[in-house]
Design a protein around this motif. Structure first.
Motif: not given
Length: 600
Positions: A305-306, A415-416, A309-311, A337-339
């Motif tokens: 996932m790093l 953090e979320t 380039t597409n959410v 989701c948060a990232n």
């Protein structure tokens, strides 16, 4: 003895073929050649299977070809059964000829076979079978290995691209596939890979996925991973899934997983959603076959996932992780989701709304998170339905957060929440419901508000809202048990249980197909009791029963010190939420919250 046995076998074959031919009249063959072709193929296969060396099998095919040429005189030129049988005979002959060098065609018995084959071809030419025509040219030209350009390709000599393309385009792909398979069976791997690579890059033969399978498999087995990733850069998700499934019966799961990882990495880098769900599914199932630990699967998912380039690529991973890891993967999915919300990747309104709803679905028992997500969805959609969700969630008294019952760590939750709250237009933490309603209505368009104002201001919609959909089950009952911390009143007039209420969201836009529960669980059987000493933590409002002149007064945390100067009408739902109706003595039960509108 072997020679005598072979002669005996051949004589038996000729007798049975003669009998078979005499069984069918010319009219029967002309009308429908299917029965004859079926019996003919079974007979030839039976005799050919008795030998494991090429020369006797070639002699059997030679005899069969002669008898079939006699029978085909009575068959029509466009008979499908005849064409299919001719293709089978031609390809079988080609496979056997691969065992012989060019020099063998100038010696017996291949010299005699070449003459017989030419005679049969003249009789069968009217059927215009492309496979038979190709074999005839190869036999006449000295065999399947006689082409100088082909020899140069196998030897990895440098040739002009037009000569390579001319060689590959001169035959049907199936003939090169049979050559590659023969070379692999003989452990001539370098020659097989060289030929497969040229075929894979040819515009016509390259459409045949077999050549790319051979080439990529060789790259993986020789640990040329950088080259492998480069070669699959332009491969579509559909082709990648098809290639892996085609190799399933031939290669080990470790190799299939390596290839699927390379495909997945490139597709995430391109931001291509085409067949991404299927590719992620195949990737996770291969991990499951290999019994990969949950921690290792989550770690590799994070690394992949790093590169995204597409959410939208997070949705297939969330579905796959929840299916394979279960509750242990909830925290990872929330972090995804948060990232995504905190990243700089482009994110349209619909996708962002889906992310908010996904977070709420992952944490259905965390009222604070669900309230923030509901507000954020309302800010994006500005619809009556999204407003109702916000209003109903803020009707419930606050609940204590119990980290020991939460599926995520306290730091992840903190953090979320910070990421969610930074996008809020306003924070209604200390507001009453009237102020919340006012500010939400300001954000809705005049057209929407005017059309639904009467419904919104009429409190009857709340009871109707509860009665439309059965209660949804909670995914984490432990969190619900932790929220049943009711306050005991000094005087209890009645005790009412409140059922679990929820929202359900089907998150999916055709791309992800993800189904999650967008649910907020109300208090348990004693969660909504009459208020007593001490307000609930961060409660927006509460009811204090005051036995003065038989009246009730509603107070908020801000209005306790400064009572309102005018009376506020007591809405029915507000009295219901207090846990008792002293004046009417009517037992209450709040049921069945309406499902949030499905997004597809």
């Amino acid at each position: 003895m072997a020679e005598e046995g072979r002669v005996y076998e051949l004589e038996g074959l000729e007798e049975q073929l003669h009998t078979l031919l005499s069984r069918y009249s010319g009219d029967e063959l002309g009308a429908d050649g299917g029965p004859f072709c079926s019996d003919f193929c079974k007979l030839v296969e039976e005799f050919a299977s008795r030998w494991q060396v090429p020369l006797p099998q070639l002699r059997i095919l030679e005899i069969a070809l002669c008898y079939f040429a006699r029978a085909s005189i009575f068959c029509t030129s466009n008979c499908d059964h005849v064409l299919h049988t001719l293709s089978s005979l031609a390809l079988s002959v080609f496979e056997l000829l691969l065992f012989f060098d060019q020099k063998d065609f100038h010696q017996e018995p291949l010299k005699h076979f070449a003459v017989t084959f030419q005679e049969c071809y003249v009789a069968l030419a009217k059927h215009e079978n492309v496979h038979l025509l190709q074999v005839e040219r190869l036999v006449r030209g000295g065999g399947p290995w006689a082409n100088p350009a082909l020899q140069a390709i196998l030897s990895e000599f440098s040739l002009p691209q037009n000569e390579v393309d001319g060689c590959i385009g001169s035959e049907l792909p199936v003939f090169f596939e049979l050559r590659v398979r023969y070379l692999l069976s003989c452990k001539r791997t370098s020659e097989a890979v060289a030929l497969a690579q040229c075929c894979a890059r040819h515009p016509t033969a390259g459409q045949h996925s077999f050549f790319l399978q051979v080439y990529l498999t060789w790259l993986y087995k020789t640990s040329q991973h950088d080259r492998l990733v480069k070669e699959v850069a332009d491969l579509s998700g559909k082709d990648a899934v098809h290639l892996i499934c085609s190799l399933e019966c031939e290669e080990k799961d470790e190799l299939l997983l390596g290839l699927s990882t390379a495909f997945l990495l490139q597709q995430l880098r391109r931001g291509d959603m085409y067949y991404l769900c299927e590719l992620v599914f195949v990737w996770t199932k291969l991990h499951s076959r290999l019994k990969t630990s949950k921690q290792a699967l989550l770690k590799e998912s994070h690394q992949l996932m790093l590169s995204a380039t597409n959410v939208n690529s997070l949705f297939p991973f969330i579905r796959a992780i929840l299916q394979e890891v279960g509750e242990d993967g909830v925290q990872f999915c929330v972090e995804l989701c948060a990232n995504a919300l905190d990243s700089c990747l482009p994110c349209d309104v619909l996708t962002k709304s889906l992310i908010y709803k996904t977070i709420a679905g992952l944490l259905p028992n965390d009222l604070e998170v669900c309230r923030a997500c509901a507000l954020l969805v309302f800010f994006l959609e500005r619809t009556v339905e999204s407003y109702k969700v916000v209003y109903l969630l803020y009707m419930h008294p606050d609940q204590e957060y119990h980290v020991e019952h939460s599926p995520i760590g306290n730091h992840v939750r903190f953090e979320t929440l910070q990421i969610l709250k930074k996008d809020l237009y306003f924070d209604p933490e200390f507001w009453n419901l009237i102020a919340l309603r006012t500010n939400c209505l300001k954000l809705m368009s005049e057209k929407v508000v005017s059309a639904a104002l009467e419904e919104i201001m009429d409190d009857k919609w709340i009871s109707n809202y509860f009665a439309k959909e059965p209660t949804l089950r909670s995914r984490a009952s432990a969190c619900q048990r932790g929220s049943k911390n009711a306050l005991q009143g000094k005087k209890r007039h009645s005790k009412e249980d409140t059922d679990t209420t929820g929202k359900r969201l089907k998150v999916g836009s055709g791309k992800t197909g993800l189904n999650v529960d967008y649910a907020v669980k109300k208090k348990g059987s004693r969660a909504l009791k009459e208020a007593s000493s001490g307000p609930l933590r961060r409660s927006l409002w509460q009811l204090d029963r005051i036995q003065e002149s038989g009246e009730h007064r509603r107070t908020t945390r801000l209005s306790e010190k400064n009572p309102p100067k005018r009376r506020i009408r007591r809405p029915k739902w507000l009295l219901e939420d207090s846990g008792t109706l002293e004046e009417n003595n009517i037992p209450l039960r709040m049921k069945n919250m309406k499902s949030i509108n499905h997004l597809s």
